[in-house]
Design a protein around this motif. Structure first.
Motif, PDB file in Angstrom:
ATOM      1  N   ILE A  16      37.705  47.656  37.624  1.00 55.03           N
ATOM      2  CA  ILE A  16      38.189  46.390  36.910  1.00 55.03           C
ATOM      3  C   ILE A  16      38.902  46.607  35.484  1.00 55.03           C
ATOM      4  N   LEU A  17      40.067  46.313  35.371  1.00 57.18           N
ATOM      5  CA  LEU A  17      40.835  46.448  34.208  1.00 57.18           C
ATOM      6  C   LEU A  17      40.528  45.708  33.115  1.00 57.18           C
ATOM      7  N   LEU A  18      40.257  45.914  31.960  1.00 52.40           N
ATOM      8  CA  LEU A  18      39.879  45.320  30.924  1.00 52.40           C
ATOM      9  C   LEU A  18      40.940  45.493  29.725  1.00 52.40           C
ATOM     10  N   THR A  19      41.306  44.248  29.038  1.00 55.84           N
ATOM     11  CA  THR A  19      42.172  44.348  27.909  1.00 55.84           C
ATOM     12  C   THR A  19      41.495  43.651  26.718  1.00 55.84           C
ATOM     13  N   GLY A  20      42.313  43.922  25.462  1.00 63.32           N
ATOM     14  CA  GLY A  20      41.762  43.489  24.354  1.00 63.32           C
ATOM     15  C   GLY A  20      40.136  43.623  24.267  1.00 63.32           C
ATOM     16  N   THR A  21      39.582  42.667  23.896  1.00 64.20           N
ATOM     17  CA  THR A  21      38.058  42.841  23.615  1.00 64.20           C
ATOM     18  C   THR A  21      37.179  42.357  24.651  1.00 64.20           C
ATOM     19  N   ALA A  22      37.943  41.895  25.746  1.00 61.63           N
ATOM     20  CA  ALA A  22      37.232  41.549  27.010  1.00 61.63           C
ATOM     21  C   ALA A  22      36.175  42.326  27.399  1.00 61.63           C
ATOM     22  N   ARG A  23      34.711  41.875  28.150  1.00 61.63           N
ATOM     23  CA  ARG A  23      34.004  42.590  28.771  1.00 61.63           C
ATOM     24  C   ARG A  23      33.537  42.278  30.013  1.00 61.63           C
ATOM     25  N   TRP A  24      33.186  42.987  30.992  1.00 68.01           N
ATOM     26  CA  TRP A  24      32.881  42.851  32.374  1.00 68.01           C
ATOM     27  C   TRP A  24      31.477  42.282  32.427  1.00 68.01           C
ATOM     28  N   GLU A  25      31.320  41.060  32.658  1.00 68.44           N
ATOM     29  CA  GLU A  25      30.019  40.491  32.821  1.00 68.44           C
ATOM     30  C   GLU A  25      30.029  39.346  33.569  1.00 68.44           C
ATOM     31  N   GLY A  26      28.861  38.654  33.806  1.00 68.79           N
ATOM     32  CA  GLY A  26      28.692  37.505  34.653  1.00 68.79           C
ATOM     33  C   GLY A  26      28.448  37.690  36.149  1.00 68.79           C
ATOM     34  N   ALA A  27      28.394  36.616  37.070  1.00 70.50           N
ATOM     35  CA  ALA A  27      28.214  36.696  38.284  1.00 70.50           C
ATOM     36  C   ALA A  27      29.218  37.635  39.155  1.00 70.50           C
ATOM     37  N   ARG A  28      30.336  37.651  38.940  1.00 67.81           N
ATOM     38  CA  ARG A  28      31.373  38.276  39.803  1.00 67.81           C
ATOM     39  C   ARG A  28      31.212  39.881  39.522  1.00 67.81           C
ATOM     40  N   THR A  29      30.515  40.427  38.704  1.00 65.38           N
ATOM     41  CA  THR A  29      30.089  41.672  38.370  1.00 65.38           C
ATOM     42  C   THR A  29      29.942  42.626  39.692  1.00 65.38           C
ATOM     43  N   THR A  30      29.298  41.842  40.456  1.00 64.67           N
ATOM     44  CA  THR A  30      28.652  42.449  41.800  1.00 64.67           C
ATOM     45  C   THR A  30      29.946  42.460  42.788  1.00 64.67           C
ATOM     46  N   LEU A  65      39.211  36.242  44.604  1.00 63.20           N
ATOM     47  CA  LEU A  65      38.704  37.116  45.708  1.00 63.20           C
ATOM     48  C   LEU A  65      37.387  37.629  45.059  1.00 63.20           C
ATOM     49  N   LEU A  66      37.245  38.022  44.319  1.00 61.09           N
ATOM     50  CA  LEU A  66      35.967  38.718  43.634  1.00 61.09           C
ATOM     51  C   LEU A  66      34.720  37.544  43.805  1.00 61.09           C
ATOM     52  N   GLY A  67      35.152  36.165  43.357  1.00 58.41           N
ATOM     53  CA  GLY A  67      34.084  35.206  43.425  1.00 58.41           C
ATOM     54  C   GLY A  67      33.663  35.210  45.073  1.00 58.41           C
ATOM     55  N   ALA A  68      34.590  35.231  45.966  1.00 59.39           N
ATOM     56  CA  ALA A  68      34.063  35.061  47.160  1.00 59.39           C
ATOM     57  C   ALA A  68      33.104  36.420  47.497  1.00 59.39           C
ATOM     58  N   LEU A  69      33.500  37.535  47.039  1.00 58.12           N
ATOM     59  CA  LEU A  69      32.890  38.714  47.514  1.00 58.12           C
ATOM     60  C   LEU A  69      31.427  38.932  46.864  1.00 58.12           C
ATOM     61  N   HIS A  99      24.814  34.389  47.656  1.00 62.20           N
ATOM     62  CA  HIS A  99      26.064  34.409  46.889  1.00 62.20           C
ATOM     63  C   HIS A  99      25.959  33.384  45.963  1.00 62.20           C
ATOM     64  N   PRO A 100      26.638  33.801  44.750  1.00 60.32           N
ATOM     65  CA  PRO A 100      26.410  32.887  43.622  1.00 60.32           C
ATOM     66  C   PRO A 100      27.465  31.713  43.364  1.00 60.32           C
ATOM     67  N   PHE A 101      28.578  32.144  44.344  1.00 54.70           N
ATOM     68  CA  PHE A 101      29.714  31.230  44.586  1.00 54.70           C
ATOM     69  C   PHE A 101      29.890  30.522  45.660  1.00 54.70           C
ATOM     70  N   VAL A 102      29.972  29.155  45.801  1.00 55.01           N
ATOM     71  CA  VAL A 102      30.323  28.223  47.043  1.00 55.01           C
ATOM     72  C   VAL A 102      31.715  28.727  47.317  1.00 55.01           C
ATOM     73  N   VAL A 103      31.825  28.799  48.732  1.00 49.22           N
ATOM     74  CA  VAL A 103      33.353  29.061  49.073  1.00 49.22           C
ATOM     75  C   VAL A 103      33.833  27.926  49.489  1.00 49.22           C
ATOM     76  N   VAL A 104      35.027  27.419  49.192  1.00 48.68           N
ATOM     77  CA  VAL A 104      35.199  25.981  49.470  1.00 48.68           C
ATOM     78  C   VAL A 104      36.749  26.119  50.032  1.00 48.68           C
ATOM     79  N   PRO A 105      37.246  25.557  51.081  1.00 43.79           N
ATOM     80  CA  PRO A 105      36.457  24.145  51.754  1.00 43.79           C
ATOM     81  C   PRO A 105      35.741  24.684  53.146  1.00 43.79           C
TER      82      PRO A 105
END
Length: 257
Positions: free
Chosen positions: A38-52, A194-198, A206-212
């Motif tokens: 994961i590429l981070l820019t500025g002060t961004a942090r890698w966190e949340g449900a997509r970290t998996t 893509l990471l939301g689907a994975l 899965h933390p995110f519903v895939v639509v449709p």
């Protein structure tokens, strides 16, 4: 004397047995391994449900192909020398991002000049705020590059699975877009999350519903992720002796687009 010879034989047998024990795949970062960083820019942090998502990406690659991958992918900052150590990175987000610093612009430019592949994954393509900001900043990195649509004619759609379109958490546009170098994609823009689907929690949900299209669409998103990884790992799959049998079976079993 006989006892000494017996001891020597036992030592030799032990050495041979150790040599015959299968060794694990090369660690991530070594030649040949895939690392969805994961590429981070500025002060961004890698966190949340997509970290998996990145770890799931690696799992799907190793489960479906003969390619090694790091099962605990890392993050890397755009201005860090470590960016240049490996050939792939994912820059994703939901919202607008601050302008890249000059050091970040230079770092990404060097990464791409060395042949690196950058996937830009818009986590909220419904609004498109991140995708628009990422395009703005990549235009500073590659002022002479312009993204073009790529579809089933491109190697990314044929590197392992034969895919008819791109999908992620959302169906989105059937084509990806890419800035090309030497006829191959170097910066790939995906408006599909893509990471939301994975992403997958520890309990397997899965933390995110895939639509449709639900789970069949999630499977297609996993296949797209595998294709991107295989594209990164090999420049010409038809000439790759390790993966060629897998590819030939895929081409024989699946209908053409």
């Amino acid at each position: 004397m006989r006892a000494r010879v017996t001891s020597l034989v036992l030592v030799l047998v032990a050495v041979l047995l150790v040599a015959l024990v299968p060794r694990p795949s090369r660690a991530f970062g070594e030649e040949g391994a895939f690392n969805p960083r994961i590429l981070l820019t500025g002060t961004a942090r890698w966190e949340g449900a997509r970290t998996t998502g990145p770890a799931r990406w690696s799992e799907e690659l190793t489960r479906r192909t003969s390619a090694p991958a790091r099962l605990s992918p890392t993050t890397v900052r755009a201005d860090a020398p470590a960016l240049l150590a490996e050939p792939f990175a994912i820059w994703g987000g939901e919202d607008d991002v601050p302008p890249l610093t000059e050091r970040e612009v230079l770092g990404i430019r060097r990464f791409l000049a060395l042949g690196g592949v950058l996937l830009i994954d818009d986590f909220a393509p419904e609004s498109g705020a991140f995708g628009k900001a990422a395009r703005r900043e990549i235009a500073r990195v590659l002022p002479d590059g312009a993204p073009i649509p790529i579809g089933t004619e491109n190697v990314v759609f044929r590197s392992f699975y034969l895919l008819r379109r791109a999908v992620g958490r959302v169906e989105g546009q059937p084509k990806l877009e890419a800035i090309m170098r030497g006829g191959v994609p170097q910066v790939i823009f995906a408006k599909h999350d893509l990471l939301g689907a994975l992403a997958r929690a520890a309990n397997g949900t899965h933390p995110f519903v895939v639509v449709p299209n639900g789970e069949p669409q999630r499977e297609q998103a996993a296949r797209l992720a595998v294709n991107v990884a295989m594209f990164v790992l090999c420049s010409n799959y038809k000439d790759d002796q390790v993966h060629a049998p897998f590819l030939m079976r895929r081409r024989a079993a699946e209908p053409s687009p």
